[in-house]
Design a protein around this motif. Structure first.
Motif, PDB file in Angstrom:
ATOM      1  N   VAL A  85     -15.715   1.346   4.223  1.00  0.00           N
ATOM      2  CA  VAL A  85     -16.152   2.115   3.000  1.00  0.00           C
ATOM      3  C   VAL A  85     -15.921   1.641   1.624  1.00  0.00           C
ATOM      4  CG1 VAL A  85     -15.326   4.386   4.113  1.00  0.00           C
ATOM      5  CG2 VAL A  85     -13.444   2.875   3.018  1.00  0.00           C
ATOM      6  N   PHE A  86     -16.593   2.164   0.522  1.00  0.00           N
ATOM      7  CA  PHE A  86     -16.583   1.776  -0.676  1.00  0.00           C
ATOM      8  C   PHE A  86     -16.931   0.305  -0.731  1.00  0.00           C
ATOM      9  CE2 PHE A  86     -12.554   4.371  -0.228  1.00  0.00           C
ATOM     10  CZ  PHE A  86     -13.020   5.475  -0.713  1.00  0.00           C
ATOM     11  N   PRO A  87     -18.526   0.146  -0.767  1.00  0.00           N
ATOM     12  CA  PRO A  87     -19.361   1.158  -0.496  1.00  0.00           C
ATOM     13  C   PRO A  87     -19.719   1.535   0.983  1.00  0.00           C
ATOM     14  CG  PRO A  87     -20.444  -0.967  -0.961  1.00  0.00           C
ATOM     15  CD  PRO A  87     -19.095  -1.023  -1.198  1.00  0.00           C
ATOM     16  N   LEU A  88     -20.166   2.468   1.530  1.00  0.00           N
ATOM     17  CA  LEU A  88     -20.278   2.829   2.927  1.00  0.00           C
ATOM     18  C   LEU A  88     -21.292   2.022   3.460  1.00  0.00           C
ATOM     19  CD1 LEU A  88     -19.731   4.679   5.297  1.00  0.00           C
ATOM     20  CD2 LEU A  88     -21.911   5.850   4.445  1.00  0.00           C
ATOM     21  N   GLN A  89     -20.934   0.976   4.269  1.00  0.00           N
ATOM     22  CA  GLN A  89     -21.676   0.034   5.071  1.00  0.00           C
ATOM     23  C   GLN A  89     -21.392  -0.093   6.502  1.00  0.00           C
ATOM     24  OE1 GLN A  89     -24.511  -1.663   5.486  1.00  0.00           O
ATOM     25  NE2 GLN A  89     -24.493  -2.221   3.259  1.00  0.00           N
ATOM     26  N   ILE A  90     -22.324  -0.493   7.081  1.00  0.00           N
ATOM     27  CA  ILE A  90     -22.055  -0.496   8.779  1.00  0.00           C
ATOM     28  C   ILE A  90     -21.811  -2.115   9.241  1.00  0.00           C
ATOM     29  CG2 ILE A  90     -24.448  -1.169   8.884  1.00  0.00           C
ATOM     30  CD1 ILE A  90     -22.551   0.814  11.753  1.00  0.00           C
ATOM     31  N   VAL A  91     -20.627  -1.945   9.929  1.00  0.00           N
ATOM     32  CA  VAL A  91     -20.389  -3.318  10.577  1.00  0.00           C
ATOM     33  C   VAL A  91     -21.090  -3.607  11.618  1.00  0.00           C
ATOM     34  CG1 VAL A  91     -18.662  -4.620  11.568  1.00  0.00           C
ATOM     35  CG2 VAL A  91     -17.899  -3.475   9.377  1.00  0.00           C
ATOM     36  N   GLY A  92     -21.002  -2.483  12.685  1.00  0.00           N
ATOM     37  CA  GLY A  92     -22.183  -2.664  13.593  1.00  0.00           C
ATOM     38  C   GLY A  92     -21.650  -1.507  14.812  1.00  0.00           C
ATOM     39  N   ILE A  93     -22.512  -1.406  15.831  1.00  0.00           N
ATOM     40  CA  ILE A  93     -22.125  -0.643  16.890  1.00  0.00           C
ATOM     41  C   ILE A  93     -21.766  -1.496  18.082  1.00  0.00           C
ATOM     42  CG2 ILE A  93     -23.063   1.352  18.717  1.00  0.00           C
ATOM     43  CD1 ILE A  93     -24.491   2.620  16.553  1.00  0.00           C
ATOM     44  N   LEU A  94     -20.302  -0.974  18.619  1.00  0.00           N
ATOM     45  CA  LEU A  94     -19.729  -1.901  19.557  1.00  0.00           C
ATOM     46  C   LEU A  94     -19.906  -1.030  20.737  1.00  0.00           C
ATOM     47  CD1 LEU A  94     -18.036  -4.179  20.997  1.00  0.00           C
ATOM     48  CD2 LEU A  94     -16.045  -2.655  20.237  1.00  0.00           C
ATOM     49  N   GLU A  95     -20.770  -1.784  22.087  1.00  0.00           N
ATOM     50  CA  GLU A  95     -20.707  -1.103  23.399  1.00  0.00           C
ATOM     51  C   GLU A  95     -19.491  -1.308  24.334  1.00  0.00           C
ATOM     52  OE1 GLU A  95     -24.637  -0.942  25.686  1.00  0.00           O
ATOM     53  OE2 GLU A  95     -23.459  -2.314  26.638  1.00  0.00           O
ATOM     54  N   ILE A  96     -18.750  -0.395  24.526  1.00  0.00           N
ATOM     55  CA  ILE A  96     -17.736  -0.589  25.469  1.00  0.00           C
ATOM     56  C   ILE A  96     -18.196  -0.553  26.794  1.00  0.00           C
ATOM     57  CG2 ILE A  96     -15.349   0.007  26.195  1.00  0.00           C
ATOM     58  CD1 ILE A  96     -15.363  -0.737  23.507  1.00  0.00           C
ATOM     59  N   ASN A  97     -18.356  -1.698  27.540  1.00  0.00           N
ATOM     60  CA  ASN A  97     -19.060  -1.571  28.917  1.00  0.00           C
ATOM     61  C   ASN A  97     -18.323  -2.540  30.024  1.00  0.00           C
ATOM     62  OD1 ASN A  97     -19.251  -4.767  28.737  1.00  0.00           O
ATOM     63  ND2 ASN A  97     -20.990  -4.169  27.357  1.00  0.00           N
ATOM     64  N   LYS A  98     -18.697  -2.237  31.241  1.00  0.00           N
ATOM     65  CA  LYS A  98     -17.728  -2.600  32.464  1.00  0.00           C
ATOM     66  C   LYS A  98     -17.829  -4.141  32.523  1.00  0.00           C
ATOM     67  CE  LYS A  98     -18.701   1.566  35.040  1.00  0.00           C
ATOM     68  NZ  LYS A  98     -19.294   2.030  36.144  1.00  0.00           N
ATOM     69  N   LYS A  99     -18.934  -4.730  31.908  1.00  0.00           N
ATOM     70  CA  LYS A  99     -19.007  -6.365  31.894  1.00  0.00           C
ATOM     71  C   LYS A  99     -17.893  -7.079  31.140  1.00  0.00           C
ATOM     72  CE  LYS A  99     -23.903  -7.268  32.509  1.00  0.00           C
ATOM     73  NZ  LYS A  99     -25.166  -7.810  31.661  1.00  0.00           N
ATOM     74  N   GLY A 100     -17.531  -6.222  29.890  1.00  0.00           N
ATOM     75  CA  GLY A 100     -16.593  -6.935  29.134  1.00  0.00           C
ATOM     76  C   GLY A 100     -15.162  -6.395  29.486  1.00  0.00           C
ATOM     77  N   PHE A 101     -15.136  -5.134  29.598  1.00  0.00           N
ATOM     78  CA  PHE A 101     -13.886  -4.337  29.848  1.00  0.00           C
ATOM     79  C   PHE A 101     -13.534  -4.134  31.113  1.00  0.00           C
ATOM     80  CE2 PHE A 101     -15.531  -4.168  25.440  1.00  0.00           C
ATOM     81  CZ  PHE A 101     -14.391  -4.692  24.757  1.00  0.00           C
ATOM     82  N   GLY A 102     -14.347  -4.089  32.164  1.00  0.00           N
ATOM     83  CA  GLY A 102     -13.865  -3.726  33.520  1.00  0.00           C
ATOM     84  C   GLY A 102     -14.182  -2.243  33.810  1.00  0.00           C
ATOM     85  N   SER A 103     -13.863  -1.590  34.999  1.00  0.00           N
ATOM     86  CA  SER A 103     -14.007  -0.431  35.363  1.00  0.00           C
ATOM     87  C   SER A 103     -12.915   0.290  35.227  1.00  0.00           C
ATOM     88  CB  SER A 103     -14.717  -0.394  36.894  1.00  0.00           C
ATOM     89  OG  SER A 103     -13.655  -0.864  37.678  1.00  0.00           O
ATOM     90  N   GLY A 104     -12.946   1.497  35.436  1.00  0.00           N
ATOM     91  CA  GLY A 104     -11.722   2.618  35.029  1.00  0.00           C
ATOM     92  C   GLY A 104     -11.333   2.766  33.677  1.00  0.00           C
ATOM     93  N   ILE A 114     -23.428  -5.056  18.803  1.00  0.00           N
ATOM     94  CA  ILE A 114     -22.236  -5.777  19.068  1.00  0.00           C
ATOM     95  C   ILE A 114     -22.244  -5.846  20.850  1.00  0.00           C
ATOM     96  CG2 ILE A 114     -19.776  -6.451  19.162  1.00  0.00           C
ATOM     97  CD1 ILE A 114     -19.852  -4.793  16.410  1.00  0.00           C
ATOM     98  N   GLN A 115     -22.804  -6.795  21.667  1.00  0.00           N
ATOM     99  CA  GLN A 115     -23.022  -6.413  23.168  1.00  0.00           C
ATOM    100  C   GLN A 115     -21.720  -7.542  23.723  1.00  0.00           C
ATOM    101  OE1 GLN A 115     -24.893  -4.269  24.707  1.00  0.00           O
ATOM    102  NE2 GLN A 115     -26.164  -3.588  22.894  1.00  0.00           N
ATOM    103  N   VAL A 116     -20.923  -6.928  24.400  1.00  0.00           N
ATOM    104  CA  VAL A 116     -19.783  -7.562  25.079  1.00  0.00           C
ATOM    105  C   VAL A 116     -20.289  -8.255  26.371  1.00  0.00           C
ATOM    106  CG1 VAL A 116     -17.445  -7.974  25.659  1.00  0.00           C
ATOM    107  CG2 VAL A 116     -18.180  -6.745  23.861  1.00  0.00           C
ATOM    108  N   THR A 117     -20.541  -9.310  26.650  1.00  0.00           N
ATOM    109  CA  THR A 117     -21.140  -9.897  27.835  1.00  0.00           C
ATOM    110  C   THR A 117     -20.205 -10.434  28.824  1.00  0.00           C
ATOM    111  OG1 THR A 117     -21.748 -11.924  26.914  1.00  0.00           O
ATOM    112  CG2 THR A 117     -23.294 -10.336  26.805  1.00  0.00           C
ATOM    113  N   ASP A 118     -18.966 -10.619  28.336  1.00  0.00           N
ATOM    114  CA  ASP A 118     -17.883 -11.237  29.366  1.00  0.00           C
ATOM    115  C   ASP A 118     -16.646 -10.916  28.796  1.00  0.00           C
ATOM    116  OD1 ASP A 118     -17.190 -13.150  27.458  1.00  0.00           O
ATOM    117  OD2 ASP A 118     -18.895 -14.280  27.987  1.00  0.00           O
TER     118      ASP A 118
END
Length: 507
Positions: free
Chosen positions: A196-215, A277-281
């Motif tokens: 914020v100040f100014p409004l700017q995007i860092v990124g869209i982070l995908e929470i996926n099973k490859k990086g964070f596991g299942s459950g 932001i694609q977490v691959t491992d």
């Protein structure tokens, strides 16, 4: 030998005189002004009087002197003697309904490109995936960003207060048909992270099973730490900074074209913002704990509060060192409550390193004692404790007129509506006072009062009666903001807001 300096004490007139002459610096003046206000609030000829009430079919929110009704459609300012309407939006469709919002206060130490960015604004998330920046004073829309045509975003929260925030999507759940076909979705949910100040995007982070596991059941971002909760009661912490540095595929700028969108404009409909932001491992794990209801981190040095996910530990709260998970001496806190509402425990919001444990009959303010570089575990000790005043409980065994002994099957509940009970606790940081909502159960119609206690000693300074009845079967919220007290309650399908302002009592 120089003479000892006497610690001077000024009354309100002297302090105001010094302020008008500019003798003291801004920081000192601010503290002195708050000291004057605190003394005024605690003076016997002042009290809080109910000045305004509002009913709404949808939830009512309060923040920084503003009341928001009808899904943020109506905004009222509480800085005057009575709340006044700031703005009212035209009626919106269900697709344009505001799902969640954050209030932004502009920094004083930065020069921003637009004059509008120096004024407070409301960051609003709509049901059709638009993030809107709205003037908190006029309701005028200043900026809008389209998030995504693919992911349904629903929640807003701060990562670092007034610096970075995130928008969280709903969880992607596998359909029965997909399970039968053996099709597994990799992505669980998405976080859109902004400055914020100014409004700017860092990124869209995908929470996926490859990086964070299942459950994965939930994800929270706070102070640069990504906390991931799992169905097996595990909570894992990761560094957001490391994740962004390692897995960021492309830096994005709102209003500029991106190759990830086929050179379409970032933040425009219908393209939105790509997941960059694609977490691959699996990223490096900072910390892991198993807890029945999540973990809280705070204290000096760092400690965390958790409840082990075993039946024998239900109702207990464990305080342990974050460094090596060593349980503190006297680190298991248990109030043995027999009540409908469970006790709550949290680190003191003043960042004092203390812990507040609130139950229906007792409030314990605890301190963590620890020596640097000591091999001994830290110790949890009582700073002060508050208790309700109760009549003697009825005996479990009574004798009838015929001489037969009748034994009651149940104890009286600790939060029995006919007994004095602690209900809510709010901390006013600028006045250093604790405001505690207490029901007394003296009348057939439930009544409540607010007790103001000194935050350092727990000493009771004054009591404030609430006019409206208090129904324990519905949720309540309490806000104490300098000269204003706000009580928000739910009544069946309606929500009610009651505002109290500081007044002089005429005797």
């Amino acid at each position: 030998m120089a003479p000892l300096r006497r610690k001077s004490a000024f009354n309100a007139v002297e302090l105001l005189n010094q302020r008008s002459r500019g003798i003291r610096d801004a920081g000192t003046l601010h503290r002195l002004c708050l000291k004057i206000l605190r003394n005024i609030i605690l003076h016997e000829n002042r009290s809080f009087i109910k000045v305004w009430s509002k009913t709404s079919k949808s939830a009512i929110m309060y923040e920084s002197g503003r009341v928001y009704c009808e899904n943020y459609q109506n905004c009222y300012s509480c800085v005057h003697d009575q709340p006044q309407s700031l703005y009212k939006f035209p009626k919106r469709s269900k697709q344009q309904k505001i799902e969640d919002a954050l209030l932004c206060q502009s920094p004083l130490d930065k020069t921003l490109s637009s004059p509008s960015e120096h004024k407070p604004c409301l960051l609003a998330l709509t049901a059709d995936n638009w993030l809107c920046r709205i003037s908190a004073e006029t309701g005028k829309e200043l900026q809008r960003v389209y998030l995504s045509p693919k992911y349904k975003f629903r929640y807003l929260a701060w990562n670092v207060l007034q610096e970075t925030f995130y928008v969280k999507s709903v969880q992607n759940k596998e359909t029965p048909l997909a399970r039968q076909a053996g099709i597994s979705q990799n992505a669980v949910m998405h976080l859109a992270i902004f400055h914020v100040f100014p409004l700017q995007i860092v990124g869209i982070l995908e929470i996926n099973k490859k990086g964070f596991g299942s459950g994965v059941t939930d994800v929270v971002l706070s102070q640069g730490v990504l906390a991931v909760s799992y169905s097996n009661k595990s909570v894992k912490l990761y560094s957001l900074e490391h994740i962004v540095q390692r897995y960021l595929t492309e830096e994005l700028t709102l209003g500029q074209q991106s190759p990830l969108l086929g050179h379409k404009t970032v933040g425009d409909a219908p393209f939105g913002i790509p997941a960059n932001i694609q977490v691959t491992d699996p990223p490096p794990l900072l910390f892991e704990a198993f807890s029945h209801n999540g973990i809280q981190i705070g204290g000096y040095p760092w400690h965390y509060i958790y409840t082990p996910p075993h039946k024998k530990h239900r109702g207990t709260h464990h305080i342990a060192s974050l460094k090596d998970s060593t349980l503190a001496t006297n680190g298991v806190q248990n109030m043995n409550c027999c009540s409908l509402e469970t006790d709550v425990i949290f680190f003191h919001p003043a960042d004092s390193g203390r812990v507040i444990h609130v139950g229906p009959t007792t409030i314990n303010v605890l301190k963590i004692i620890s020596e640097l570089n000591s091999p001994l575990p830290s110790e949890v000790a009582e700073d002060f404790s508050l208790s309700t005043h109760r009549s003697n409980p009825s005996p479990r065994v009574t004798v009838t007129s015929s001489g037969r002994a009748v034994r009651s099957r149940f104890h009286q509940l600790d939060d029995d509506p006919m007994q004095e009970t602690f209900r809510l606790l709010e901390y006013e940081d600028e006045l250093d006072l604790l405001a505690i909502g207490v029901t007394n159960g003296e009348d057939e119609e439930g009544r409540a009062l607010i007790q103001l206690h000194d935050n350092q000693t727990g000493r009771l300074r004054r009591k404030i009666d609430l006019v409206e009845p208090w129904d324990e079967t519905y949720p309540h919220e309490l806000f104490f903001d300098k000269d204003t007290i706000v009580h928000i309650e739910q009544k069946s399908s309606n929500f009610c807001c009651h505002v109290y302002k500081l007044r002089t009592i005429r005797k």
